[in-house]
Design a protein around this motif. Structure first.
Motif, PDB file in Angstrom:
ATOM      1  N   SER A   1      66.164  36.812  76.259  1.00  0.00           N
ATOM      2  CA  SER A   1      67.120  35.828  75.749  1.00  0.00           C
ATOM      3  C   SER A   1      67.041  34.522  76.549  1.00  0.00           C
ATOM      4  N   GLY A   2      67.666  33.483  75.996  1.00  0.00           N
ATOM      5  CA  GLY A   2      67.679  32.185  76.687  1.00  0.00           C
ATOM      6  C   GLY A   2      66.350  31.470  76.602  1.00  0.00           C
ATOM      7  N   THR A   3      65.529  31.865  75.642  1.00  0.00           N
ATOM      8  CA  THR A   3      64.189  31.306  75.506  1.00  0.00           C
ATOM      9  C   THR A   3      63.974  30.792  74.082  1.00  0.00           C
ATOM     10  N   THR A   4      62.962  29.945  73.930  1.00  0.00           N
ATOM     11  CA  THR A   4      62.562  29.527  72.588  1.00  0.00           C
ATOM     12  C   THR A   4      61.989  30.742  71.845  1.00  0.00           C
ATOM     13  N   THR A   5      61.449  31.675  72.608  1.00  0.00           N
ATOM     14  CA  THR A   5      60.824  32.880  72.074  1.00  0.00           C
ATOM     15  C   THR A   5      61.734  33.642  71.112  1.00  0.00           C
ATOM     16  N   GLU A   6      62.983  33.801  71.555  1.00  0.00           N
ATOM     17  CA  GLU A   6      63.973  34.544  70.777  1.00  0.00           C
ATOM     18  C   GLU A   6      64.179  33.863  69.415  1.00  0.00           C
ATOM     19  N   LYS A   7      64.284  32.530  69.438  1.00  0.00           N
ATOM     20  CA  LYS A   7      64.537  31.779  68.196  1.00  0.00           C
ATOM     21  C   LYS A   7      63.322  31.790  67.273  1.00  0.00           C
ATOM     22  N   ASN A   8      62.129  31.616  67.852  1.00  0.00           N
ATOM     23  CA  ASN A   8      60.910  31.610  67.031  1.00  0.00           C
ATOM     24  C   ASN A   8      60.698  32.952  66.345  1.00  0.00           C
ATOM     25  N   LEU A   9      61.082  34.019  67.033  1.00  0.00           N
ATOM     26  CA  LEU A   9      60.891  35.362  66.475  1.00  0.00           C
ATOM     27  C   LEU A   9      61.717  35.508  65.193  1.00  0.00           C
ATOM     28  N   THR A  10      62.960  35.040  65.269  1.00  0.00           N
ATOM     29  CA  THR A  10      63.837  35.100  64.100  1.00  0.00           C
ATOM     30  C   THR A  10      63.264  34.257  62.957  1.00  0.00           C
ATOM     31  N   ASP A  11      62.811  33.033  63.288  1.00  0.00           N
ATOM     32  CA  ASP A  11      62.213  32.147  62.260  1.00  0.00           C
ATOM     33  C   ASP A  11      61.014  32.813  61.597  1.00  0.00           C
ATOM     34  N   PHE A  12      60.141  33.369  62.428  1.00  0.00           N
ATOM     35  CA  PHE A  12      58.898  33.963  61.927  1.00  0.00           C
ATOM     36  C   PHE A  12      59.199  35.142  61.009  1.00  0.00           C
ATOM     37  N   SER A  13      60.172  35.941  61.421  1.00  0.00           N
ATOM     38  CA  SER A  13      60.554  37.111  60.634  1.00  0.00           C
ATOM     39  C   SER A  13      61.104  36.674  59.280  1.00  0.00           C
ATOM     40  N   ARG A  14      62.004  35.677  59.331  1.00  0.00           N
ATOM     41  CA  ARG A  14      62.638  35.210  58.087  1.00  0.00           C
ATOM     42  C   ARG A  14      61.606  34.549  57.170  1.00  0.00           C
ATOM     43  N   ALA A  15      60.784  33.643  57.731  1.00  0.00           N
ATOM     44  CA  ALA A  15      59.815  32.902  56.913  1.00  0.00           C
ATOM     45  C   ALA A  15      58.817  33.826  56.226  1.00  0.00           C
ATOM     46  N   ASN A  16      58.548  34.971  56.846  1.00  0.00           N
ATOM     47  CA  ASN A  16      57.537  35.869  56.282  1.00  0.00           C
ATOM     48  C   ASN A  16      58.120  37.151  55.707  1.00  0.00           C
ATOM     49  N   GLY A  17      59.461  37.192  55.620  1.00  0.00           N
ATOM     50  CA  GLY A  17      60.144  38.351  55.040  1.00  0.00           C
ATOM     51  C   GLY A  17      59.795  39.659  55.743  1.00  0.00           C
ATOM     52  N   LEU A  18      59.767  39.615  57.089  1.00  0.00           N
ATOM     53  CA  LEU A  18      59.289  40.798  57.827  1.00  0.00           C
ATOM     54  C   LEU A  18      60.405  41.720  58.336  1.00  0.00           C
ATOM     55  N   ALA A  19      61.648  41.253  58.303  1.00  0.00           N
ATOM     56  CA  ALA A  19      62.779  42.055  58.801  1.00  0.00           C
ATOM     57  C   ALA A  19      62.489  42.693  60.161  1.00  0.00           C
ATOM     58  N   ILE A  20      61.956  41.867  61.070  1.00  0.00           N
ATOM     59  CA  ILE A  20      61.682  42.333  62.444  1.00  0.00           C
ATOM     60  C   ILE A  20      63.019  42.623  63.125  1.00  0.00           C
ATOM     61  N   LYS A  21      63.056  43.680  63.955  1.00  0.00           N
ATOM     62  CA  LYS A  21      64.288  43.992  64.679  1.00  0.00           C
ATOM     63  C   LYS A  21      64.120  43.581  66.140  1.00  0.00           C
ATOM     64  N   PRO A  22      64.701  42.425  66.530  1.00  0.00           N
ATOM     65  CA  PRO A  22      64.564  42.001  67.926  1.00  0.00           C
ATOM     66  C   PRO A  22      65.376  42.900  68.854  1.00  0.00           C
ATOM     67  N   VAL A  23      64.805  43.282  69.979  1.00  0.00           N
ATOM     68  CA  VAL A  23      65.537  44.018  71.006  1.00  0.00           C
ATOM     69  C   VAL A  23      65.595  43.052  72.195  1.00  0.00           C
ATOM     70  N   VAL A  24      66.816  42.506  72.415  1.00  0.00           N
ATOM     71  CA  VAL A  24      66.943  41.361  73.323  1.00  0.00           C
ATOM     72  C   VAL A  24      67.392  41.774  74.724  1.00  0.00           C
ATOM     73  N   PHE A  25      66.719  41.236  75.740  1.00  0.00           N
ATOM     74  CA  PHE A  25      67.050  41.510  77.137  1.00  0.00           C
ATOM     75  C   PHE A  25      67.243  40.196  77.868  1.00  0.00           C
ATOM     76  N   GLU A  26      68.147  40.224  78.861  1.00  0.00           N
ATOM     77  CA  GLU A  26      68.384  38.997  79.616  1.00  0.00           C
ATOM     78  C   GLU A  26      67.287  38.787  80.656  1.00  0.00           C
ATOM     79  N   LYS A  27      66.786  39.885  81.209  1.00  0.00           N
ATOM     80  CA  LYS A  27      65.795  39.770  82.297  1.00  0.00           C
ATOM     81  C   LYS A  27      64.396  40.125  81.805  1.00  0.00           C
ATOM     82  N   LEU A  28      63.414  39.402  82.353  1.00  0.00           N
ATOM     83  CA  LEU A  28      62.016  39.630  81.979  1.00  0.00           C
ATOM     84  C   LEU A  28      61.590  41.079  82.227  1.00  0.00           C
ATOM     85  N   GLU A  29      61.924  41.585  83.440  1.00  0.00           N
ATOM     86  CA  GLU A  29      61.500  42.950  83.802  1.00  0.00           C
ATOM     87  C   GLU A  29      62.073  43.974  82.823  1.00  0.00           C
TER      88      GLU A  29
END
Ligand SMILES: N[C@@H](CCC(=O)N[C@@H](CS)C(=O)NCC(=O)O)C(=O)O
Length: 345
Positions: A156-184
């Motif tokens: 979380s707190g990254t552009t990564t999280e937002k792009n993942l949602t965009d990519f899923s929506r734009a391509n109709g993939l219904a990806i399920k993000p599993v979000v963590f605050e820490k990299l590790e």
């Protein structure tokens, strides 16, 4: 007969204005504070091999680290005069806003929202990247469009999280993000098999695969990049003089590569060169430093400390380094890439 055409008059007027405005820079308050404490405070990643990581002795290295060393060499005359502040994705912007750090040099994507609303100025893109995915090599997924309904670990707190949602929506993939605050936590969950894929900047994937995977070959980085991630350093708003130094140090590292100046030949070229551009960059013939509130060897010191941009790239992340990233778009503009510096003149 010599005739004054309006265009010629305009040129002369501009030249005169240029000469008048070439006055030395005034030192900004950030510069004063850095000089008073004798240290540049640089915010870096907590540990991202190739970009910023510390060894067991506490020595920091990486592409983001080298940029701060270059600024310290230019401004303070010593690349060692840097205090490193490791920051995770959430902490980084507050650290810059609050004045805890002078520069943020931590795989951070330049976006409009960040540039316009977080009180910061991006210096440039020291590494052009894009977001990718990593999956277990033995699985069925071989390209990003096959991630339909997949669980994907993300920080979380990254552009990564937002792009993942965009990519899923734009391509109709219904990806399920599993979000963590820490990299590790995010990478740990992926390696433990809790997610079918892990996503971040492609450089981050290479770094994590190389450093954290038990067997790197067990993990495949998918070929697609789903976003633009221009990664670069930033400074706080409100100090134009420091912003100028931060930009021109980066440009000097690029210009050094363009004009064949490197860590090994910089001392020699400083005193002897037939190329006027080299003479200007290194302060042998002209003093560009005084316009920035620095001395004439500001660029020479940065190059001597960390090498030119190409050397920094090769040492930390390039094809022969542990990360093995191709130079690709990060080549200089005259070598098929998009790294381009305005002229030092
Ligand atoms: N470039 C993206 C992602 C940057 C980012 O923070 N990536 C993660 C994954 S590689 C990271 O560096 N985490 C380390 C940490 O938070 O300590 C951004 O600016 O939002």
């Amino acid at each position: 007969m010599f005739e004054f055409k309006p265009s010629r008059l305009a040129c002369l007027a501009l030249l005169a204005a240029g000469a008048l405005s070439a006055t030395p820079a005034l030192a900004g308050k950030t510069i004063d504070a850095i000089k008073a404490r004798g240290q540049l405070v640089c915010g870096v990643n907590t540990g991202l091999a190739g970009f910023s990581s510390a060894d067991s002795q506490g020595n920091w290295s990486g592409l983001d680290v080298d940029y701060c060393k270059a600024v310290a060499a230019s401004l303070l005359g010593d690349a060692g005069k840097v205090k490193w502040v490791p920051l995770n994705a959430q902490q980084r912007f507050t650290a810059l806003q609050s004045g805890e750090i002078d520069i943020l040099s931590r795989n951070t994507t330049w976006t409009l929202t960040r540039d316009a609303s977080l009180g910061m100025h991006f210096v440039g893109a020291t590494y052009y990247d894009g977001q990718g995915f990593m999956v277990p090599s033995k699985g069925k997924i071989k390209n990003a469009k096959q991630l339909k309904g997949a669980t994907v670990c993300v920080q979380s707190g990254t552009t990564t999280e937002k792009n993942l949602t965009d990519f899923s929506r734009a391509n109709g993939l219904a990806i399920k993000p599993v979000v963590f605050e820490k990299l590790e936590a995010a990478t740990g969950a992926y390696f433990a098999g809790r997610c079918q894929a892990y996503t971040t900047d492609a450089s981050g994937l290479a770094s994590t695969r190389n450093k954290e995977a038990k067997t790197p070959a067990d993990h495949l980085i998918l070929p697609e990049l789903i976003s633009k991630e221009p990664l670069g350093p930033s400074v706080r708003r409100g100090d134009d003089e420091f912003f100028a130094i931060a930009k021109w140090v980066y440009f000097a590292l690029l210009e050094a590569e363009e004009y064949g100046i490197n860590q090994a030949n910089v001392d020699q070229l400083k005193t002897k060169t037939d190329d006027p551009a080299v003479g200007r960059i290194l302060g042998g013939t002209e003093d560009t430093g005084k316009l920035l509130g620095l001395d004439k060897e500001w660029a020479a010191r940065a190059i001597k400390a960390v090498g030119n941009y190409g050397e920094i790239f090769e040492r930390n992340v390039g094809p022969k380094s542990a990360l093995g990233l191709p130079r690709g778009v990060n080549n200089l503009w005259n070598h098929g890439g998009i790294q381009y510096a305005p002229p030092i003149r």
